[in-house]
Design an enzyme around this catalytic site. Structure first.
Site, PDB file in Angstrom:
ATOM      1  CE  LYS A   1       1.369   3.586   5.993  1.00  0.00           C
ATOM      2  NZ  LYS A   1       0.400   2.610   6.556  1.00  0.00           N
TER       3      LYS A   1
ATOM      4  CG  HIS B   1      -6.786  -0.741   7.743  1.00  0.00           C
ATOM      5  ND1 HIS B   1      -5.973  -1.689   7.165  1.00  0.00           N
ATOM      6  CD2 HIS B   1      -6.662   0.373   6.974  1.00  0.00           C
ATOM      7  CE1 HIS B   1      -5.379  -1.179   6.099  1.00  0.00           C
ATOM      8  NE2 HIS B   1      -5.780   0.070   5.943  1.00  0.00           N
TER       9      HIS B   1
ATOM     10  CG  ASP C   1      -7.797   3.147   3.670  1.00  0.00           C
ATOM     11  OD1 ASP C   1      -7.152   2.418   4.449  1.00  0.00           O
ATOM     12  OD2 ASP C   1      -7.670   3.102   2.427  1.00  0.00           O
TER      13      ASP C   1
ATOM     14  CG  HIS D   1      -8.101  -2.525   2.826  1.00  0.00           C
ATOM     15  ND1 HIS D   1      -9.013  -1.565   3.218  1.00  0.00           N
ATOM     16  CD2 HIS D   1      -6.909  -1.895   2.777  1.00  0.00           C
ATOM     17  CE1 HIS D   1      -8.394  -0.406   3.393  1.00  0.00           C
ATOM     18  NE2 HIS D   1      -7.104  -0.590   3.131  1.00  0.00           N
TER      19      HIS D   1
END
Length: 335
Positions: A201, A220, A222, A276
């Site tokens: 990404k 969030h 991962d 994070h």
């Protein structure tokens, strides 16, 4: 074009205001919630250390206690990283109509392609970021329709980076397995073995007139097993530590490692997925290149069988297909 891109909004915003949908609630605004004047120095690990027992201990401690660390001397050349960064930056500097050629299909379940919004947000809020997703490994999973043809060296730079990443991935999985008392290949096998997907990404965070009010990416963990991230030199990565938000120290050419949800699940909670988020800058463009190491979509992931039993080590997580886990998380459905 259909969808308004953040890059367009940024270039058309001349005042010190931003659209209301980008203004976070007070308990999220970085201007209020960031601990000022303190840069978090998460563990930095010399990946070339010949003392494997020391390396194993460092990775285990960082994975259980932090969920995030930076590795240096990882054998991916500065040149390979610089080329990856250069072609990604060039893509986002193309005219808008050229980027839209790679836009993701709104009817597709895949995340691949150029886009702006990824997941449901409470109250319709938006992150100050555009992105490009595409798989870079294994070859059977690659769809070159989403690989930019301009700049001309884009494919070469990404393929070279993917090739260089393999050794890092193998070594990380080996030490993470050994740290749990497993065989060296156990975690890699459990997450798909040679079918493990490398999903790249590129996050593009243009300058923002009110960086105190907006977030690039909301807080969030991962969904992946592991994330290996290369940032540019603009501060933006923040981690939550003891309920407080801190800037994470930038180390040139280091790889930032995040423990992801699937690794936490496989370890039955021993390894911790890191919470994070990303802040934005008033004057500079921040870009980052995370590679998410993901199981194949239909692979079932749960606590590793060697780590659970019916007595003292009960499974703390449900076993489910990765695609089901992703759908639930993106749509805010309890797991």
């Amino acid at each position: 074009m259909g969808v308004e891109r953040v890059q367009d909004i940024a270039t058309s915003t001349f005042m010190d205001t931003i659209p209301a949908e980008f203004i976070r609630s007070e308990n999220e605004q970085p201007g209020i919630t960031t601990v000022p004047g303190t840069v978090l120095e998460c563990p930095t690990i010399d990946f070339s250390d010949p003392d494997e027992e020391k390396l194993l201990a460092q990775i285990f401690a960082a994975s259980t206690g932090w969920g995030m660390y930076q590795i240096v001397n990882h054998d991916i050349s500065n040149e390979a990283i610089a080329k990856l960064q250069a072609v990604g930056k060039e893509f986002f500097e193309l005219p808008q109509e050229e980027k839209e050629v790679y836009a993701k299909d709104p009817n597709s379940k895949s995340v691949e392609g150029y886009g702006t919004f990824l997941q449901k947000e409470l109250e319709g809020k938006k992150g100050w970021v555009d992105h490009l997703f595409h798989r870079i490994w294994p070859p059977s999973a690659i769809n070159y329709r989403f690989w930019p043809k301009n700049p001309a060296s884009y494919r070469e730079a990404n393929e070279d980076y993917a090739k260089n990443l393999h050794k890092v991935v193998e070594k990380l999985f080996k030490f993470l397995s050994l740290g749990l008392g497993l065989e060296a290949q156990d975690l890699k096998k459990a997450v798909g073995g040679d079918d493990l997907v490398y999903l790249l990404k590129i996050n593009y965070y243009p300058p923002c007139p009110r960086p105190d009010l907006a977030l690039g990416v909301v807080a969030h963990t991962d969904m992946s097993a592991l994330t290996i991230l290369v940032p540019n030199n603009v501060q933006g990565l923040q981690a939550c530590r003891d309920g407080q938000w801190y800037d994470v120290k930038y180390i040139p050419n280091a790889l930032v490692i995040h423990i992801g949800d699937q690794m936490e699940i496989m370890s039955n909670g021993k390894y911790k997925a890191v919470l994070h988020r990303t802040t934005v800058s008033k004057d500079e463009t921040r870009i980052s290149w995370p590679v998410f190491l993901e199981p194949p979509q239909d692979l079932e992931i749960g606590p590793h069988p060697k780590l659970v039993n019916d007595k003292e080590n009960l499974p703390k997580y449900k076993t489910k297909k990765y695609c089901e886990y992703v759908y639930n998380k993106l749509n805010k459905i309890p797991q």
